[in-house]
Motif scaffolding. Structure first.
Motif, PDB file in Angstrom:
ATOM      1  N   VAL A   1       5.977   2.327   9.309  1.00  0.00           N
ATOM      2  CA  VAL A   1       4.862   3.243   9.576  1.00  0.00           C
ATOM      3  C   VAL A   1       4.996   3.852  10.970  1.00  0.00           C
ATOM      4  N   SER A   2       5.337   3.006  11.952  1.00  0.00           N
ATOM      5  CA  SER A   2       5.491   3.487  13.326  1.00  0.00           C
ATOM      6  C   SER A   2       6.611   4.522  13.420  1.00  0.00           C
ATOM      7  N   LYS A   3       7.725   4.249  12.739  1.00  0.00           N
ATOM      8  CA  LYS A   3       8.849   5.197  12.753  1.00  0.00           C
ATOM      9  C   LYS A   3       8.471   6.520  12.090  1.00  0.00           C
ATOM     10  N   CYS A   4       7.734   6.426  10.986  1.00  0.00           N
ATOM     11  CA  CYS A   4       7.285   7.628  10.271  1.00  0.00           C
ATOM     12  C   CYS A   4       6.390   8.485  11.161  1.00  0.00           C
TER      13      CYS A   4
ATOM     14  N   SER B   1       8.373  14.703   6.369  1.00  0.00           N
ATOM     15  CA  SER B   1       8.909  14.799   5.003  1.00  0.00           C
ATOM     16  C   SER B   1      10.429  15.017   4.965  1.00  0.00           C
ATOM     17  N   GLU B   2      11.011  15.526   6.081  1.00  0.00           N
ATOM     18  CA  GLU B   2      12.461  15.717   6.101  1.00  0.00           C
ATOM     19  C   GLU B   2      13.212  14.393   6.040  1.00  0.00           C
ATOM     20  N   LYS B   3      12.580  13.313   6.506  1.00  0.00           N
ATOM     21  CA  LYS B   3      13.278  12.030   6.591  1.00  0.00           C
ATOM     22  C   LYS B   3      12.653  10.954   5.706  1.00  0.00           C
ATOM     23  N   TYR B   4      11.331  11.013   5.490  1.00  0.00           N
ATOM     24  CA  TYR B   4      10.636   9.941   4.770  1.00  0.00           C
ATOM     25  C   TYR B   4      10.062  10.463   3.459  1.00  0.00           C
TER      26      TYR B   4
ATOM     27  N   LEU C   1       5.450   7.117   1.231  1.00  0.00           N
ATOM     28  CA  LEU C   1       5.192   6.498   2.531  1.00  0.00           C
ATOM     29  C   LEU C   1       4.284   7.379   3.382  1.00  0.00           C
ATOM     30  N   ILE C   2       4.505   8.683   3.352  1.00  0.00           N
ATOM     31  CA  ILE C   2       3.679   9.613   4.134  1.00  0.00           C
ATOM     32  C   ILE C   2       2.231   9.586   3.637  1.00  0.00           C
ATOM     33  N   ALA C   3       2.025   9.602   2.326  1.00  0.00           N
ATOM     34  CA  ALA C   3       0.668   9.569   1.752  1.00  0.00           C
ATOM     35  C   ALA C   3      -0.043   8.267   2.105  1.00  0.00           C
ATOM     36  N   GLN C   4       0.698   7.151   2.037  1.00  0.00           N
ATOM     37  CA  GLN C   4       0.107   5.850   2.368  1.00  0.00           C
ATOM     38  C   GLN C   4      -0.255   5.779   3.853  1.00  0.00           C
TER      39      GLN C   4
ATOM     40  N   SER D   1     -11.774  -2.078   4.795  1.00  0.00           N
ATOM     41  CA  SER D   1     -10.407  -1.728   5.181  1.00  0.00           C
ATOM     42  C   SER D   1      -9.437  -1.961   4.035  1.00  0.00           C
ATOM     43  N   TYR D   2      -9.578  -3.106   3.397  1.00  0.00           N
ATOM     44  CA  TYR D   2      -8.668  -3.446   2.306  1.00  0.00           C
ATOM     45  C   TYR D   2      -8.865  -2.521   1.109  1.00  0.00           C
ATOM     46  N   SER D   3     -10.132  -2.100   0.895  1.00  0.00           N
ATOM     47  CA  SER D   3     -10.408  -1.244  -0.265  1.00  0.00           C
ATOM     48  C   SER D   3      -9.898   0.178  -0.064  1.00  0.00           C
ATOM     49  N   GLN D   4      -9.652   0.557   1.193  1.00  0.00           N
ATOM     50  CA  GLN D   4      -9.262   1.927   1.497  1.00  0.00           C
ATOM     51  C   GLN D   4      -7.771   2.075   1.829  1.00  0.00           C
ATOM     52  N   ALA D   5      -7.026   0.985   1.722  1.00  0.00           N
ATOM     53  CA  ALA D   5      -5.608   1.032   2.087  1.00  0.00           C
ATOM     54  C   ALA D   5      -4.728   0.671   0.906  1.00  0.00           C
ATOM     55  N   PRO D   6      -3.516   1.220   0.848  1.00  0.00           N
ATOM     56  CA  PRO D   6      -2.560   0.850  -0.206  1.00  0.00           C
ATOM     57  C   PRO D   6      -2.210  -0.624  -0.102  1.00  0.00           C
ATOM     58  N   SER D   7      -1.782  -1.192  -1.227  1.00  0.00           N
ATOM     59  CA  SER D   7      -1.534  -2.635  -1.295  1.00  0.00           C
ATOM     60  C   SER D   7      -0.478  -3.101  -0.292  1.00  0.00           C
ATOM     61  N   ASN D   8       0.531  -2.263  -0.026  1.00  0.00           N
ATOM     62  CA  ASN D   8       1.597  -2.691   0.878  1.00  0.00           C
ATOM     63  C   ASN D   8       1.285  -2.393   2.349  1.00  0.00           C
ATOM     64  N   MET D   9       0.075  -1.889   2.624  1.00  0.00           N
ATOM     65  CA  MET D   9      -0.314  -1.556   3.999  1.00  0.00           C
ATOM     66  C   MET D   9      -1.401  -2.490   4.544  1.00  0.00           C
ATOM     67  N   LYS D  10      -1.683  -3.577   3.823  1.00  0.00           N
ATOM     68  CA  LYS D  10      -2.732  -4.500   4.281  1.00  0.00           C
ATOM     69  C   LYS D  10      -2.393  -5.077   5.654  1.00  0.00           C
ATOM     70  N   ALA D  11      -1.119  -5.373   5.887  1.00  0.00           N
ATOM     71  CA  ALA D  11      -0.697  -5.978   7.154  1.00  0.00           C
ATOM     72  C   ALA D  11      -0.962  -5.039   8.328  1.00  0.00           C
TER      73      ALA D  11
END
Length: 710
Positions: free
Chosen positions: A239-242, A269-272, A276-279, A609-619
């Motif tokens: 996420v930080s790199k994106c 979008s040129e790289k990712y 991932l961008i939507a999440q 927070s959990y309800s508004q985030a994708p499953s792989n972004m909980k951390a």
């Protein structure tokens, strides 16, 4: 009965056996952390001899560090060592830190002259800071790993068991917190030492250190049963790199010749990939709402600093039970255990029946408002406490009280042309304040006798004038009361005046005041508050005993020995400093309001927070949430340092006003927030990817046909 099935770890009652080691580990670790933290601010103030402001500042710096290091722990676990090795290695660091804290609080380490005070405070400070840094690295580093590691132990078809595990897991956290905040203040209140007896901080820190060692051993014992998932990379790094690439790419294409994009993250979008961008967009939308939240934690975490220091100036006598100031923190976990089910089962359903749309963001707003209200309550309590505090002489001033030890009335004139006082036999005045330069002499009259003496009072000090008329003369003695502040930790100061014609030897409890000549006084001695001790007077080889009265907490008394006969003595108590009269029970309303705030704020915040985030972004959101706690503690340092308010009640009001202002800002932000369903967004992305996959073969076929015709 434990059973082992093929391909699975040992189980017990349908649960992996390994989780029981994890739950015991968490209970011991939380006991260790909260037990140490409960007595920390008092250790700073009374052992390291720091003032209230420095004690508060270092306390909140430590808490902030504890909530910054989880990000480091998550990175180490996900990118390098894995959860198991991270927990073990950082638990070792944690245990060493707790042990160093215990050693740092040993008074005898540098008390070479056995006077009861450390001779080399910098040594104790250095050890304490090393210990606290190691503890912050340990507790923060394992924080994001332990619960996730517990979740890893379950199979995919054990959702129900996994959910129940997390409930038990958080129950173990509260149980450890509750027990430790009851037990460690009791340990601290004991007296221990080799050369001299002092408050037992080594035991108060040593028990949490032992519990942390047990926690580590228990966790390692279960090693063979754990399911250990290999590190798979940390989503926070991606996420930080994106985000970084999007900002850099946007900066490169800042010229007007490049068309604008719908969202600044679209420049990645040129790289990712699009997913991932939507999440990341969804996560940033929630993180933006986090911006005002640290102010809540700035108030909430002052339970362990300012509110504990407030309790030291209050009366902790609850009848048969004596509550220590740091034990008042237990009110929060007790109320949490009660309030969470009550709010979930009663309050929220009632609100729903009233057809009020009580959305998560509205709950968070109410939580912030309640926390602000709690600090208004704390300010009101502080105002009442301030009314009971003694007034000591300022620079250029002196104070004096008169004790009439004789049998006739006494009149004392303060010269030149200052007020006079009349004192009844065996009575006394309160402290009177004079400009030191103006008071030059005393004129004392008793019966038909009078005497005038020149005096010079020491500036900034209190004095006691003892007066007694004899058959042919008036005698007086000016005593220096070497007390410049109210006794702390609820202790009492006691001294004696011998008003008998013979010398006496005085003992109170186990403390000897030595031999007192007639019409002489002892020095003040310190006694624990809330106790009644036996006063023993030895006169002409005869023992006389009298039980002391209840002296309360935080008082100073001059006890006058008047008469001794038939195995007992008549004593009078002249109150030099009044005891704490505002009861600790008055803190319960502010704790109750703040706990209600925590229930609707903290629990709802995580749920939202959990309800508004994708499953792989909980951390990522977990790291963001912990970061708000860290920033909140840093805010305490900034506000308390910059405000320069001399009155504590005013600081409470300042924090309440700041949170109220932030609460209004958050309410406006929440009003414009649009709720999303991450599952729907991800389903749309899946659909688009499927369509794209269908298009790609068609494009390839058309390209192949074109090539064959050439």
């Amino acid at each position: 009965m434990a059973a082992k099935s093929k391909g699975k770890s040992p189980s017990c009652f349908g649960y992996p056996l390994s989780i029981f080691f994890i739950i015991i580990n968490e209970f011991c670790e939380r006991f260790s952390y909260y037990g140490m933290r409960a007595v920390l601010v008092l250790y700073f103030k009374y052992f390291l001899q720091w003032n209230d402001n420095l004690s508060t500042a270092i306390y909140h710096t430590f808490v902030a560090l504890c909530y910054l290091t989880p990000i480091l722990g998550a990175l180490i676990a996900d990118s390098w060592l894995g959860k198991f090795k991270t927990i073990v290695s950082l638990s070792i660091v944690y245990t060493i830190g707790q042990a160093i804290m215990s050693v740092s609080s040993i008074n005898d380490l540098t008390d070479h002259n056995s006077d009861g005070s450390p001779d080399n405070i910098p040594v104790h400070i250095a050890l304490s800071m090393i210990g606290l840094i190691l503890i912050a690295l340990g507790t923060g580093g394992i924080k994001p790993c332990v619960s996730a590691f517990g979740g890893d132990q379950f199979e995919e078809d054990q959702d129900k068991q996994r959910s129940r595990f997390f409930s038990i897991f958080y129950l173990s956290i509260n149980a450890g917190s509750l027990l430790s905040t009851i037990i460690t203040p009791i340990l601290r209140a004991q007296e221990c030492g080799i050369r001299s007896k002092q408050r037992c901080y080594p035991l108060a820190f040593g028990v949490p250190a032992a519990l942390m060692a047990i926690s580590l051993v228990v966790f390692i014992i279960g090693s063979g049963m754990y399911k250990k998932v290999k590190p798979q990379g940390n989503i926070m790094i991606q996420v930080s790199k994106c985000i970084g690439f999007a900002i850099k790419n946007r900066f490169r294409h800042r010229s007007k010749e490049f068309p604008k994009r719908e969202h600044w993250l679209d420049w990645a979008s040129e790289k990712y990939d699009k997913r991932l961008i939507a999440q990341t967009k969804m996560v940033l939308k929630v993180l933006f709402l986090y911006i005002p939240l640290p102010m809540f934690w700035a108030l909430f975490d002052q339970q362990g600093s300012r509110w504990t220091l407030q309790a030291t100036t209050m009366d902790g006598n609850f009848g048969a039970i004596q509550i220590q100031p740091d034990q008042m923190q237990t009110v929060n976990p007790i109320l949490i255990i009660i309030m969470v089910p009550v709010v979930d089962a009663v309050v929220y359903p009632l609100i729903k029946k009233c057809k009020i749309n009580f959305t998560p963001l509205k709950k968070i707003t109410v939580g912030m408002f309640l926390a602000s209200l709690a600090f208004v309550a704390a300010a009101l309590v502080q105002v009442q406490i301030d009314k009971t505090l003694p007034v000591f002489p300022a620079a250029g001033q002196s104070q004096i009280k008169v004790i009439n030890l004789g049998t006739d009335n006494v009149t004392v004139k303060f010269e030149p042309q200052l007020p006079q006082v009349n004192v009844m036999p065996k009575d006394w005045t309160g402290y009177m304040t004079f400009e030191s330069s103006q008071l030059q002499s005393l004129s004392i009259t008793s019966g038909n006798k009078s005497k005038t003496e020149n005096i010079k009072l020491e500036e900034g000090k209190r004095h006691t004038l003892g007066v007694k008329n004899y058959a042919n003369d008036i005698v007086f003695k000016l005593l220096l009361d070497n007390v410049t502040s109210k006794p702390e930790e609820g202790n009492n100061l006691i001294r004696f005046i011998n008003n008998l014609p013979d010398p006496v030897n005085v003992t109170m409890g186990e403390t000897s005041f030595g031999n007192l000549l007639s019409f002489s006084d002892s020095s003040y001695e310190l006694f624990p508050g809330g106790r009644k001790d036996e006063i023993t007077v030895i006169r002409n080889s005869t023992n006389f005993s009298v039980p002391s009265k209840a002296l309360g907490f935080g008082s100073a008394y001059t006890i006058v020995i008047d008469e001794c006969s038939v195995n007992t003595c008549s004593v009078k108590y002249s109150e030099d400093i009044p005891p704490n009269t505002v009861h600790m029970a008055w803190q319960i309303p502010q704790y109750f309001i703040l706990t209600c705030a925590e229930v609707v704020f903290s629990v709802t915040g995580l749920e939202f927070s959990y309800s508004q985030a994708p499953s792989n972004m909980k951390a990522v959101l977990q790291a963001g949430w912990l970061l708000t706690v860290a920033v909140g503690n840093i805010i305490v340092l900034i506000v308390a340092g910059a405000s320069k308010l001399s009155e504590q009640w005013a600081e409470y009001v300042l924090f309440a006003a700041l949170l109220l202002a932030v609460c209004i800002i958050f309410a406006v932000m929440a009003h414009f927030y649009t709720y999303v369903d991450p599952n729907e967004v991800e389903a749309q992305l899946d659909e688009e990817e499927k369509k794209q996959d269908k298009k790609d073969p068609d494009i390839c076929e058309k390209q192949a046909e074109a090539d064959s015709q050439m």
